[in-house]
Structures are given as C-alpha cells and as structure tokens.
Design a protein around this motif. Structure first.
Motif, PDB file in Angstrom:
ATOM      1  N   PHE A  59       0.829  -1.218   0.000  1.00 50.22           N
ATOM      2  CA  PHE A  59       0.000   0.000   0.000  1.00 50.22           C
ATOM      3  C   PHE A  59       0.860   1.262   0.000  1.00 50.22           C
ATOM      4  O   PHE A  59       0.492   2.283  -0.591  1.00 50.22           O
ATOM      5  N   GLU A  60       2.015   1.188   0.669  1.00 52.25           N
ATOM      6  CA  GLU A  60       2.915   2.358   0.672  1.00 52.25           C
ATOM      7  C   GLU A  60       3.484   2.572  -0.735  1.00 52.25           C
ATOM      8  O   GLU A  60       3.626   3.709  -1.184  1.00 52.25           O
ATOM      9  N   PHE A  61       3.796   1.479  -1.435  1.00 52.88           N
ATOM     10  CA  PHE A  61       4.255   1.627  -2.824  1.00 52.88           C
ATOM     11  C   PHE A  61       3.115   2.192  -3.682  1.00 52.88           C
ATOM     12  O   PHE A  61       3.332   3.036  -4.554  1.00 52.88           O
TER      13      PHE A  61
ATOM     14  N   ILE B  36       7.949  14.768  -4.191  1.00 47.60           N
ATOM     15  CA  ILE B  36       8.614  14.560  -2.893  1.00 47.60           C
ATOM     16  C   ILE B  36       7.748  13.653  -2.015  1.00 47.60           C
ATOM     17  O   ILE B  36       8.252  12.773  -1.311  1.00 47.60           O
ATOM     18  N   GLN B  37       6.438  13.855  -2.094  1.00 47.38           N
ATOM     19  CA  GLN B  37       5.519  13.008  -1.323  1.00 47.38           C
ATOM     20  C   GLN B  37       5.670  11.541  -1.753  1.00 47.38           C
ATOM     21  O   GLN B  37       5.657  10.629  -0.927  1.00 47.38           O
ATOM     22  N   ALA B  38       5.833  11.340  -3.060  1.00 52.53           N
ATOM     23  CA  ALA B  38       6.034   9.982  -3.578  1.00 52.53           C
ATOM     24  C   ALA B  38       7.303   9.372  -2.962  1.00 52.53           C
ATOM     25  O   ALA B  38       7.315   8.185  -2.590  1.00 52.53           O
TER      26      ALA B  38
ATOM     27  N   GLU C 137       8.554  10.155  -0.036  1.00 51.15           N
ATOM     28  CA  GLU C 137       8.253   9.850   1.380  1.00 51.15           C
ATOM     29  C   GLU C 137       7.596   8.487   1.504  1.00 51.15           C
ATOM     30  O   GLU C 137       7.869   7.724   2.426  1.00 51.15           O
ATOM     31  N   GLU C 138       6.692   8.202   0.571  1.00 51.42           N
ATOM     32  CA  GLU C 138       5.972   6.918   0.634  1.00 51.42           C
ATOM     33  C   GLU C 138       6.915   5.746   0.395  1.00 51.42           C
ATOM     34  O   GLU C 138       6.750   4.685   1.002  1.00 51.42           O
ATOM     35  N   LEU C 139       7.902   5.946  -0.466  1.00 53.00           N
ATOM     36  CA  LEU C 139       8.905   4.892  -0.672  1.00 53.00           C
ATOM     37  C   LEU C 139       9.682   4.665   0.625  1.00 53.00           C
ATOM     38  O   LEU C 139      10.000   3.524   0.983  1.00 53.00           O
ATOM     39  N   PHE C 140       9.964   5.757   1.324  1.00 47.19           N
ATOM     40  CA  PHE C 140      10.651   5.643   2.612  1.00 47.19           C
ATOM     41  C   PHE C 140       9.807   4.818   3.591  1.00 47.19           C
ATOM     42  O   PHE C 140      10.313   3.938   4.292  1.00 47.19           O
ATOM     43  N   HIS C 141       8.498   5.096   3.620  1.00 43.53           N
ATOM     44  CA  HIS C 141       7.594   4.341   4.509  1.00 43.53           C
ATOM     45  C   HIS C 141       7.607   2.847   4.142  1.00 43.53           C
ATOM     46  O   HIS C 141       7.653   1.976   5.012  1.00 43.53           O
ATOM     47  N   ALA C 142       7.518   2.583   2.831  1.00 39.49           N
ATOM     48  CA  ALA C 142       7.497   1.186   2.364  1.00 39.49           C
ATOM     49  C   ALA C 142       8.770   0.464   2.809  1.00 39.49           C
ATOM     50  O   ALA C 142       8.716  -0.658   3.337  1.00 39.49           O
TER      51      ALA C 142
ATOM     52  N   HIS D 221      -6.625  10.298   0.934  1.00 35.85           N
ATOM     53  CA  HIS D 221      -5.718   9.150   0.876  1.00 35.85           C
ATOM     54  C   HIS D 221      -4.972   8.999   2.200  1.00 35.85           C
ATOM     55  O   HIS D 221      -4.825   7.885   2.719  1.00 35.85           O
ATOM     56  N   GLU D 222      -4.511  10.116   2.744  1.00 28.90           N
ATOM     57  CA  GLU D 222      -3.787  10.043   4.020  1.00 28.90           C
ATOM     58  C   GLU D 222      -4.697   9.557   5.157  1.00 28.90           C
ATOM     59  O   GLU D 222      -4.249   8.837   6.052  1.00 28.90           O
ATOM     60  N   GLN D 223      -5.969   9.949   5.106  1.00 30.27           N
ATOM     61  CA  GLN D 223      -6.905   9.457   6.130  1.00 30.27           C
ATOM     62  C   GLN D 223      -7.069   7.936   6.018  1.00 30.27           C
ATOM     63  O   GLN D 223      -7.165   7.231   7.025  1.00 30.27           O
ATOM     64  N   LEU D 224      -7.056   7.468   4.777  1.00 30.97           N
ATOM     65  CA  LEU D 224      -7.151   6.018   4.566  1.00 30.97           C
ATOM     66  C   LEU D 224      -5.898   5.316   5.104  1.00 30.97           C
ATOM     67  O   LEU D 224      -5.995   4.265   5.765  1.00 30.97           O
ATOM     68  N   VAL D 225      -4.734   5.915   4.859  1.00 31.53           N
ATOM     69  CA  VAL D 225      -3.489   5.329   5.386  1.00 31.53           C
ATOM     70  C   VAL D 225      -3.577   5.245   6.910  1.00 31.53           C
ATOM     71  O   VAL D 225      -3.246   4.220   7.512  1.00 31.53           O
ATOM     72  N   THR D 226      -4.041   6.329   7.531  1.00 28.25           N
ATOM     73  CA  THR D 226      -4.145   6.345   8.999  1.00 28.25           C
ATOM     74  C   THR D 226      -5.031   5.197   9.490  1.00 28.25           C
ATOM     75  O   THR D 226      -4.678   4.486  10.438  1.00 28.25           O
TER      76      THR D 226
ATOM     77  N   GLU E 257       3.685   9.831  12.424  1.00 27.20           N
ATOM     78  CA  GLU E 257       3.937  10.319  11.060  1.00 27.20           C
ATOM     79  C   GLU E 257       2.608  10.694  10.374  1.00 27.20           C
ATOM     80  O   GLU E 257       2.523  11.685   9.651  1.00 27.20           O
ATOM     81  N   GLN E 258       1.581   9.908  10.641  1.00 30.49           N
ATOM     82  CA  GLN E 258       0.288  10.179   9.998  1.00 30.49           C
ATOM     83  C   GLN E 258      -0.338  11.486  10.485  1.00 30.49           C
ATOM     84  O   GLN E 258      -1.074  12.139   9.736  1.00 30.49           O
ATOM     85  N   VAL E 259      -0.056  11.860  11.722  1.00 31.84           N
ATOM     86  CA  VAL E 259      -0.569  13.146  12.218  1.00 31.84           C
ATOM     87  C   VAL E 259       0.003  14.254  11.332  1.00 31.84           C
ATOM     88  O   VAL E 259      -0.713  15.150  10.864  1.00 31.84           O
ATOM     89  N   GLU E 260       1.303  14.157  11.039  1.00 32.84           N
ATOM     90  CA  GLU E 260       1.969  15.147  10.204  1.00 32.84           C
ATOM     91  C   GLU E 260       1.469  15.082   8.761  1.00 32.84           C
ATOM     92  O   GLU E 260       1.204  16.111   8.139  1.00 32.84           O
ATOM     93  N   GLU E 261       1.323  13.877   8.252  1.00 36.26           N
ATOM     94  CA  GLU E 261       0.892  13.697   6.860  1.00 36.26           C
ATOM     95  C   GLU E 261      -0.510  14.289   6.648  1.00 36.26           C
ATOM     96  O   GLU E 261      -0.744  15.022   5.692  1.00 36.26           O
ATOM     97  N   GLU E 262      -1.429  13.961   7.539  1.00 39.30           N
ATOM     98  CA  GLU E 262      -2.792  14.487   7.401  1.00 39.30           C
ATOM     99  C   GLU E 262      -2.800  16.010   7.541  1.00 39.30           C
ATOM    100  O   GLU E 262      -3.481  16.710   6.794  1.00 39.30           O
TER     101      GLU E 262
HETATM  102 FE1  FEO Z   1       2.803   6.444   4.034  1.00 40.82          FE
HETATM  103 FE2  FEO Z   1       1.539   9.263   3.467  1.00 40.82          FE
HETATM  104  O1  FEO Z   1       1.547   7.715   4.434  1.00 40.82           O
END
Ligand code: FEO
Length: 172
Positions: free
Chosen positions: A16-18, A45-47, A49-54, A93-98, A126-131
């Motif tokens: 899902f992060e990918f 840049i957001q893309a 960040e998501e790779l970093f999460h993955a 999308h970020e709410q869904l990730v949370t 991290e999700q608090v910041e993302e949202e």
């Molecule tokens: Fe990986 Fe933007 O949450």
C-alpha cells in the motif's frame, strides 16, 4: 518471529505504501500537465516519502525474521477534477493510510507484538503530520485557486520542498 496474520498485514502495508507513492506520482503528473511545477514537485517529494515508509516496513519485516512478498501495485486514480480536487484526494488518501495503520495497531495489540507496536507508533505519529500537511494545503489551495497571483506564490513555495528522511529515521 512475527505471527502469520500480522506478517501478512504488514506485507499488505508495504504494497500500500508503494501504491501511495504511485498515487502521488500520478498527482505530480497531473499538476505538471497543468503547468504547476511547484505543486508537481510537492507530489514528487511526497512519492519519495511513501517509498521511505514502504522500505521502513520492508526492513522491519526482515529484522523480525519474516519475508517480504511483493505484490502487484494497483493502478492509481488519474481522474482529477482540478487542483483543489487533487489535494482533497491527497488528504482523503492520508486518512485512509491512517485507518490502515490503526488496524495494524489493533492486530499487533491483540497479538501482544510489542516490537511491532513500537514501530507502528512511529507511523501513527507520522500520519498526524501527513494528514495535517494535506489539510493545511487543501485550505490554502481552496483560497488561492481563483486568484492567479496567490496560486503562483503557492506554486513557488511548493517548488522549494525537498526530500528529507522523516524524523526518527534512525529507527528505520
Ligand atoms: Fe505512508 Fe503518506 O503515508
């Protein structure tokens, strides 16, 4: 060693992060097509960040003796109805990730998997910041969209965003 159910769910979250990264790249492409290169940069840049999460989850699975099983990445949505819609969908999308992270916390709690709970605490924060990032930008974009000067300024501001590994990356 991770239990089978939790391992499966963590693997799904890697995917899902990918997918999130792919989604934001699609959004970057849309912004680029509208000649908003600063906003496109924000999504690129957001893309990253998501790779970093993955990869944070990927590394953790191996640290815990599991195996990462990569799956097909779903095609991202590319039907956007203007730049406000783009940020609205990003925020959703970020709410869904949370909600997905919270579900993982529930499973790890049930399984008394304390190490995974510690990792997931990072994702919860991290999700608090993302949202908040998306919500703030959605409000700004909504106010600027009909004002070319304001939109230009915002686009210029977002052109300056650079990728820096999210805080507490030493836990990655
Ligand atoms: Fe990986 Fe933007 O949450």
């Amino acid at each position: 060693m991770l239990k089978e159910h939790l391992l499966k769910k963590l693997n799904e979250q890697v995917n899902f992060e990918f997918y999130s990264s792919y989604t934001y790249l699609a959004m970057a492409s849309y912004a680029e097509s509208m000649d908003l290169s600063g906003i496109a940069n924000f999504f690129r840049i957001q893309a990253q960040e998501e790779l970093f999460h993955a990869m944070k989850l990927y590394d953790y699975i191996f640290q815990k003796g599991g195996t990462v099983e990569l799956d097909t990445i779903e095609k991202p949505d590319s039907n956007y109805n203007g730049i406000v819609d783009l940020f609205k969908k990003g925020y959703e999308h970020e709410q869904l990730v949370t909600s997905r992270i919270y579900s993982l916390v529930d499973i790890a709690t049930e399984e008394k998997e304390h190490a995974t709970l510690s990792l997931l605490r990072w994702f919860v924060d991290e999700q608090v910041e993302e949202e908040n990032n998306f919500n703030t930008l959605l409000k700004k974009i909504s106010k600027s969209v009909d004002n070319p000067a304001a939109l230009y300024m915002l686009d210029t501001e977002l052109a300056a965003r650079v990728f820096t590994a999210p805080s507490s990356s030493e836990n990655a």
